[in-house]
Design a protein around this motif. Structure first.
Motif, PDB file in Angstrom:
ATOM      1  N   VAL A 141      -5.176   7.567   3.992  1.00 50.81           N
ATOM      2  CA  VAL A 141      -4.904   6.186   3.558  1.00 50.81           C
ATOM      3  C   VAL A 141      -4.293   5.395   4.717  1.00 50.81           C
ATOM      4  O   VAL A 141      -4.615   4.220   4.921  1.00 50.81           O
ATOM      5  N   LYS A 142      -3.434   6.022   5.470  1.00 49.05           N
ATOM      6  CA  LYS A 142      -2.850   5.347   6.633  1.00 49.05           C
ATOM      7  C   LYS A 142      -3.952   4.933   7.609  1.00 49.05           C
ATOM      8  O   LYS A 142      -3.919   3.835   8.176  1.00 49.05           O
ATOM      9  N   ILE A 143      -4.925   5.808   7.769  1.00 50.30           N
ATOM     10  CA  ILE A 143      -6.026   5.519   8.708  1.00 50.30           C
ATOM     11  C   ILE A 143      -6.995   4.513   8.109  1.00 50.30           C
ATOM     12  O   ILE A 143      -7.321   3.495   8.731  1.00 50.30           O
ATOM     13  N   GLY A 144      -7.438   4.784   6.861  1.00 48.82           N
ATOM     14  CA  GLY A 144      -8.503   3.982   6.265  1.00 48.82           C
ATOM     15  C   GLY A 144      -8.083   2.583   5.855  1.00 48.82           C
ATOM     16  O   GLY A 144      -8.830   1.620   6.069  1.00 48.82           O
ATOM     17  N   LEU A 145      -6.892   2.434   5.277  1.00 50.77           N
ATOM     18  CA  LEU A 145      -6.467   1.129   4.780  1.00 50.77           C
ATOM     19  C   LEU A 145      -5.587   0.365   5.754  1.00 50.77           C
ATOM     20  O   LEU A 145      -5.618  -0.856   5.804  1.00 50.77           O
ATOM     21  N   LEU A 146      -4.801   1.100   6.547  1.00 51.87           N
ATOM     22  CA  LEU A 146      -3.823   0.428   7.405  1.00 51.87           C
ATOM     23  C   LEU A 146      -4.214   0.435   8.877  1.00 51.87           C
ATOM     24  O   LEU A 146      -3.556  -0.219   9.699  1.00 51.87           O
ATOM     25  N   GLY A 147      -5.258   1.160   9.230  1.00 53.12           N
ATOM     26  CA  GLY A 147      -5.735   1.158  10.603  1.00 53.12           C
ATOM     27  C   GLY A 147      -4.875   1.947  11.570  1.00 53.12           C
ATOM     28  O   GLY A 147      -4.885   1.679  12.781  1.00 53.12           O
ATOM     29  N   VAL A 180       0.858  -1.181   0.000  1.00 52.14           N
ATOM     30  CA  VAL A 180       0.000   0.000   0.000  1.00 52.14           C
ATOM     31  C   VAL A 180       0.894   1.230   0.000  1.00 52.14           C
ATOM     32  O   VAL A 180       1.814   1.339   0.817  1.00 52.14           O
ATOM     33  N   ILE A 181       0.636   2.151  -0.942  1.00 49.67           N
ATOM     34  CA  ILE A 181       1.327   3.436  -0.919  1.00 49.67           C
ATOM     35  C   ILE A 181       0.441   4.384  -0.128  1.00 49.67           C
ATOM     36  O   ILE A 181      -0.531   4.936  -0.647  1.00 49.67           O
ATOM     37  N   ALA A 182       0.758   4.548   1.140  1.00 44.84           N
ATOM     38  CA  ALA A 182      -0.072   5.349   2.043  1.00 44.84           C
ATOM     39  C   ALA A 182       0.542   6.735   2.190  1.00 44.84           C
ATOM     40  O   ALA A 182       1.076   7.084   3.248  1.00 44.84           O
ATOM     41  N   TYR A 183       0.460   7.504   1.137  1.00 40.35           N
ATOM     42  CA  TYR A 183       1.123   8.809   1.148  1.00 40.35           C
ATOM     43  C   TYR A 183       0.345   9.818   1.990  1.00 40.35           C
ATOM     44  O   TYR A 183       0.925  10.606   2.727  1.00 40.35           O
TER      45      TYR A 183
END
Length: 426
Positions: free
Chosen positions: A310-316, A303-306
């Motif tokens: 995205v860090k919150i939504g995809l990676l928790g 995941v490219i959590a730039y």
């Protein structure tokens, strides 16, 4: 018996093209065991080229020229060499015939200016060009000096070197010994620190050991001169083992190994899998991993959590921790690693977040600060802090950061494998 490489072309002086010919020829000379101590790049100027020839011809026995054999007015290599040695040029009908035939094969008619390529110094032998229109020469203008000329087009030069030049050199008794090298690669230690550890080895004569540094890693090149590669390897192997033992975990591979390939082999051998979460590298870490053929055996994705969303939504990642510690922090790196590992159901989760610059740094979090998160089997999660400095520049910080992440994983994998093999070791 020594050689010198002279590359002719103003375009190289201007930086328009990379001088890969000199690198290739240097490697080839080493394989033949022919020493060379000088390389020169000179523009398309006859007077400066003559100055270079005068110096080179006074100190070596083999002169190797590349470039300047084309049909245009600035292609002056052959006529300048002939003029320097006071020998007239002679037009060779067989060269004209060869050029005309090659044009005909391409459905074209030879231009008048191509006749220039048929002019070679009187007494010189033709060095055939199988694919291009510019032949080279093999010429001994005086006792103890042999001249080779090659076109600047690398693919043409490679063929001409292997098909004609190498057999000629061997027929003259050159190339009876080879110089064989092995490059040991290290990460996580500076050049000066490694050099201090292995200092006595720099005094060896055969094999020799020399350090090189660049782009975050250090290399030690071990070179041996021998009659064949088997004998050379026998000289290198014990020194290689000693250097690796001294360096310990800072050594990661040899020759063409990369941190990505080494990590891949460790994951494959243990039957484990990896997923990644990237912020500052923006996909660069994934590119390193997927450049290795067969990486789908162990690398499942990333995941490219730039953006923080995205860090919150995809990676928790906990938004309160983002607010409190910032995106560039050990806490966030650990949560990114754990999040991607759980999301993709892999054995290992690896993350990276940092400040690549040139802006965005603060006094407490300067440019070059990188955090790497690593989530392993079970609930184990750790992080690593790296200060890569501001002078490196954005692209190099991203490159070194990505490789540092792989190095942290490599060391952890080696530790895990060691524990599996030695369960009772304290």
């Amino acid at each position: 018996m020594t050689a010198e490489i002279i590359c002719v072309g103003t375009e190289m002086l201007l930086g328009d093209i990379l001088n890969s010919n000199a690198q290739y020829l240097a490697q080839q000379l080493a394989q033949l065991g022919i020493p060379h101590y000088y390389q020169t790049v000179v523009g398309d100027n006859p007077e400066r080229l003559k100055e270079v020839i005068e110096i080179a011809a006074s100190r070596v026995q083999i002169l190797i020229f590349t470039g300047g054999l084309g049909p245009t007015p600035d292609d002056l290599t052959c006529e300048t060499i002939a003029d320097f040695f006071g020998v007239p040029l002679k037009e060779r009908a067989d060269i004209i015939e060869d050029i005309a035939e090659k044009f005909a094969q391409r459905g074209r008619v030879m231009s008048a200016n191509n006749r220039k390529q048929a002019l070679i110094p009187q007494g010189a032998e033709i060095l055939p060009n199988p694919t291009g229109t510019a032949p080279g020469i093999i010429w001994q203008p005086r006792p103890g000096l042999t001249i080779f000329t090659f076109p600047g087009v690398p693919s043409e030069m490679y063929q001409m070197w292997t098909q004609t030049a190498v057999p000629f050199l061997k027929s003259q008794g050159w190339g009876k010994e080879i110089i064989y090298s092995r490059s040991l690669r290290f990460w996580g230690i500076g050049e000066s620190a490694l050099a201090e550890k292995v200092a006595p080895y720099f005094n060896l004569t055969n094999p020799t050991v020399a350090p090189y540094a660049g782009k975050g890693e250090v290399r030690l090149r071990i070179s041996a001169k021998a009659t064949d590669s088997t004998t050379a390897e026998a000289l290198i192997t014990p020194i290689e083992k000693q250097l690796i033992e001294i360096a310990g975990l800072d050594y990661y591979g040899a020759n063409d190994d990369t941190l990505a390939s080494v990590v891949g082999n460790l994951l494959r051998s243990s039957g484990e899998t990896l997923s990644i979460a990237e912020s500052c590298t923006g996909g660069g870490l994934g590119q390193m991993l997927t450049e290795i053929p067969g990486s789908s055996d162990y690398f499942w994705g990333g995941v490219i959590a730039y953006d923080n969303s995205v860090k919150i939504g995809l990676l928790g990642v906990n938004p309160e921790d983002l607010e409190k510690f910032g995106a560039v922090s050990a806490t966030v790196a650990e949560q990114m690693a754990a999040g991607v590992k759980n999301r993709l159901s892999t054995t290992w989760g690896l993350s990276i977040t940092g400040i690549a610059g040139p802006t965005g740094g603060t006094e407490t979090k300067p440019v070059g600060l990188v955090y790497i998160g690593l989530a392993g089997p079970g609930d184990e999660v750790t992080s690593f802090e790296h200060h890569l400095g501001t002078i490196r520049g954005r692209s190099l910080i991203r490159y070194v950061g990505g490789n540092s992440a792989l190095d942290n994983l490599r060391r952890r994998l080696l530790s895990t494998i060691f524990k599996k093999l030695n369960p009772g070791f304290l």
